[in-house]
Design a protein around this motif. Structure first.
Motif, PDB file in Angstrom:
ATOM      1  N   MET A 109     -24.495 -52.066 -50.145  1.00 11.87           N
ATOM      2  CA  MET A 109     -24.424 -52.247 -48.700  1.00 11.87           C
ATOM      3  C   MET A 109     -24.738 -53.702 -48.359  1.00 11.87           C
ATOM      4  SD  MET A 109     -28.013 -50.610 -47.286  1.00 11.87           S
ATOM      5  CE  MET A 109     -27.763 -51.320 -45.663  1.00 11.87           C
ATOM      6  N   ALA A 110     -24.288 -54.130 -47.177  1.00 11.93           N
ATOM      7  CA  ALA A 110     -24.545 -55.502 -46.734  1.00 11.93           C
ATOM      8  C   ALA A 110     -25.992 -55.629 -46.275  1.00 11.93           C
ATOM      9  CB  ALA A 110     -23.598 -55.857 -45.594  1.00 11.93           C
ATOM     10  N   ASP A 142     -35.639 -63.346 -53.943  1.00 16.60           N
ATOM     11  CA  ASP A 142     -36.316 -62.142 -54.445  1.00 16.60           C
ATOM     12  C   ASP A 142     -36.264 -61.027 -53.409  1.00 16.60           C
ATOM     13  OD1 ASP A 142     -37.057 -63.107 -56.959  1.00 16.60           O
ATOM     14  OD2 ASP A 142     -38.859 -64.068 -56.161  1.00 16.60           O
ATOM     15  N   ALA A 143     -36.439 -61.398 -52.141  1.00 16.03           N
ATOM     16  CA  ALA A 143     -36.386 -60.402 -51.075  1.00 16.03           C
ATOM     17  C   ALA A 143     -34.992 -59.787 -50.974  1.00 16.03           C
ATOM     18  CB  ALA A 143     -36.781 -61.039 -49.746  1.00 16.03           C
ATOM     19  N   GLU A 197     -31.129 -53.839 -54.426  1.00 16.58           N
ATOM     20  CA  GLU A 197     -31.438 -52.832 -55.452  1.00 16.58           C
ATOM     21  C   GLU A 197     -31.726 -51.459 -54.854  1.00 16.58           C
ATOM     22  OE1 GLU A 197     -31.516 -52.821 -58.788  1.00 16.58           O
ATOM     23  OE2 GLU A 197     -30.755 -54.867 -58.947  1.00 16.58           O
ATOM     24  N   VAL A 198     -32.304 -51.435 -53.646  1.00 18.86           N
ATOM     25  CA  VAL A 198     -32.705 -50.152 -53.052  1.00 18.86           C
ATOM     26  C   VAL A 198     -31.883 -49.810 -51.810  1.00 18.86           C
ATOM     27  CG1 VAL A 198     -35.046 -50.354 -53.953  1.00 18.86           C
ATOM     28  CG2 VAL A 198     -34.528 -51.263 -51.685  1.00 18.86           C
ATOM     29  N   ASP A 241     -33.527 -50.088 -48.137  1.00 17.59           N
ATOM     30  CA  ASP A 241     -34.720 -49.329 -47.735  1.00 17.59           C
ATOM     31  C   ASP A 241     -35.945 -50.244 -47.830  1.00 17.59           C
ATOM     32  OD1 ASP A 241     -37.168 -47.678 -48.053  1.00 17.59           O
ATOM     33  OD2 ASP A 241     -35.763 -46.000 -47.939  1.00 17.59           O
ATOM     34  N   MET A 242     -36.577 -50.543 -46.683  1.00 16.45           N
ATOM     35  CA  MET A 242     -37.655 -51.528 -46.644  1.00 16.45           C
ATOM     36  C   MET A 242     -38.871 -51.098 -47.459  1.00 16.45           C
ATOM     37  SD  MET A 242     -37.990 -54.575 -45.411  1.00 16.45           S
ATOM     38  CE  MET A 242     -36.702 -54.585 -44.155  1.00 16.45           C
ATOM     39  N   ASP A 243     -39.284 -49.838 -47.321  1.00 15.00           N
ATOM     40  CA  ASP A 243     -40.455 -49.365 -48.064  1.00 15.00           C
ATOM     41  C   ASP A 243     -40.217 -49.387 -49.571  1.00 15.00           C
ATOM     42  OD1 ASP A 243     -41.940 -48.962 -45.767  1.00 15.00           O
ATOM     43  OD2 ASP A 243     -41.253 -46.901 -45.517  1.00 15.00           O
ATOM     44  N   LYS A 244     -38.999 -48.970 -49.981  1.00 13.81           N
ATOM     45  CA  LYS A 244     -38.671 -48.980 -51.411  1.00 13.81           C
ATOM     46  C   LYS A 244     -38.574 -50.408 -51.934  1.00 13.81           C
ATOM     47  CE  LYS A 244     -36.254 -44.535 -51.622  1.00 13.81           C
ATOM     48  NZ  LYS A 244     -34.958 -43.855 -51.875  1.00 13.81           N
ATOM     49  N   ALA A 245     -38.150 -51.324 -51.076  1.00 18.87           N
ATOM     50  CA  ALA A 245     -38.062 -52.729 -51.479  1.00 18.87           C
ATOM     51  C   ALA A 245     -39.450 -53.298 -51.748  1.00 18.87           C
ATOM     52  CB  ALA A 245     -37.361 -53.545 -50.397  1.00 18.87           C
TER      53      ALA A 245
END
Length: 292
Positions: free
Chosen positions: A1-2, A21-22, A28-29, A32-36
């Motif tokens: 996804m973008a 890195d961000a 990669e996830v 999803d902010m929490d998973k990131a």
């Protein structure tokens, strides 16, 4: 996804990692902010990031003690400007006092409480009309104590953070307030490690395991590392084991012991935590008002 630049900036602000890195973590996830955040922690690139770092709703918290009952509330407005308005401040004072005295068991009961013949619900609606912004009672909590116990209350930054503590075995209100100040500053999640939920424990244990494995440690060493790191984690999130903010040489539990007391519970409200921030584009708003 973008992945948008806004998402990257949000994650950078939360974790302190570099832009690339961000962005990689978000890719990669799937955004999803929490998973990131977890991904970055597992890679050893970031420490724990509080979800509250992503929120900025406006309003204030307030506390009120009525004998053996104490109340804490959060009243929200749309802008910080309104939260500093005298009419808004007066409304906050009236509501928190009414809740402490009325002891409602639900939000419905709280809004139905009457002050001088007018319900809190109507008072809020009237203030919304007069002030011109939506005002809402977001939440409240009541604490009750025995005569031999004491409440502590503390408001930080004009009510941006509000804390109530209940200390048993002492009538030292100053000590209870000191602990409330500590809670405001260090934001513990639990009273003691025995209160930590299994879900939270397992989540952190998984992150620490992945981190140790990514460091290339052998399995027999990883097990010992995890035990030590989890012990440190439990101490960091438990109020009783945190180094007391006014004297880091003793824990909060040790400080209260010198006063003959123990912490029973605490409530910490930070304005807007868990809410989405209102995003305004001033230029677009002005253009819209001018009909452009």
């Amino acid at each position: 996804m973008a992945i948008s630049a806004k998402q990257v900036k949000e994650l950078r602000d939360m974790t302190g990692v570099g832009m690339m890195d961000a962005k990689k973590a978000l890719v990669e996830v799937d955004g999803d902010m929490d998973k990131a955040v977890d991904y970055l922690r597992e890679k050893g690139l970031a420490k724990a990031a509080k979800k509250a770092d992503r929120i900025a709703a406006e309003g204030v918290t307030a506390t009120y003690i009525d004998g053996e009952t104490a109340a804490i509330i959060e009243l929200n407005a749309e802008t910080d400007f309104v939260s500093k308005n005298d009419k808004f401040k007066d409304l906050v004072s009236v509501i928190v006092k009414a809740i402490a005295e009325g002891k409602p068991a639900s939000m419905e009961e709280a809004l139905a409480l009457e002050v001088n013949g007018e319900s809190i619900d109507n008072m809020i609606k009237e203030a919304t009309t007069v002030i011109g912004e939506k005002i809402s009672l977001r939440r409240f909590q009541l604490l009750t104590k025995e005569a031999s116990d004491v409440f502590g209350e503390y408001l930080h930054m004009g009510g941006r953070i509000g804390v109530l503590t209940l200390v048993k075995g002492t009538d030292d209100a100053a000590a209870a307030k000191d602990v409330a100040m500590h809670v405001a500053a260090l934001n513990p999640r639990y009273v003691s490690r025995e209160d930590v939920s299994e879900e939270d424990y397992k989540h952190e244990e998984k992150i620490q395991t992945e981190l140790a494995l990514n460091e290339g440690k052998p399995a027999n060493i990883v097990e010992k590392m995890i035990k030590g790191r989890m012990n440190k984690y439990l101490a960091e999130i438990s109020l009783t084991e945190q180094a007391f903010v006014k004297n880091p040489d003793q824990t909060v539990a040790e400080f209260l012991a010198t006063k003959g007391g123990t912490i029973s519970t605490f409530v910490r409200y930070e304005v807007g935590e868990g809410m989405e921030k209102r995003q305004d584009n001033f230029a677009e708003e002005v253009a819209a008002q001018m009909g452009k």
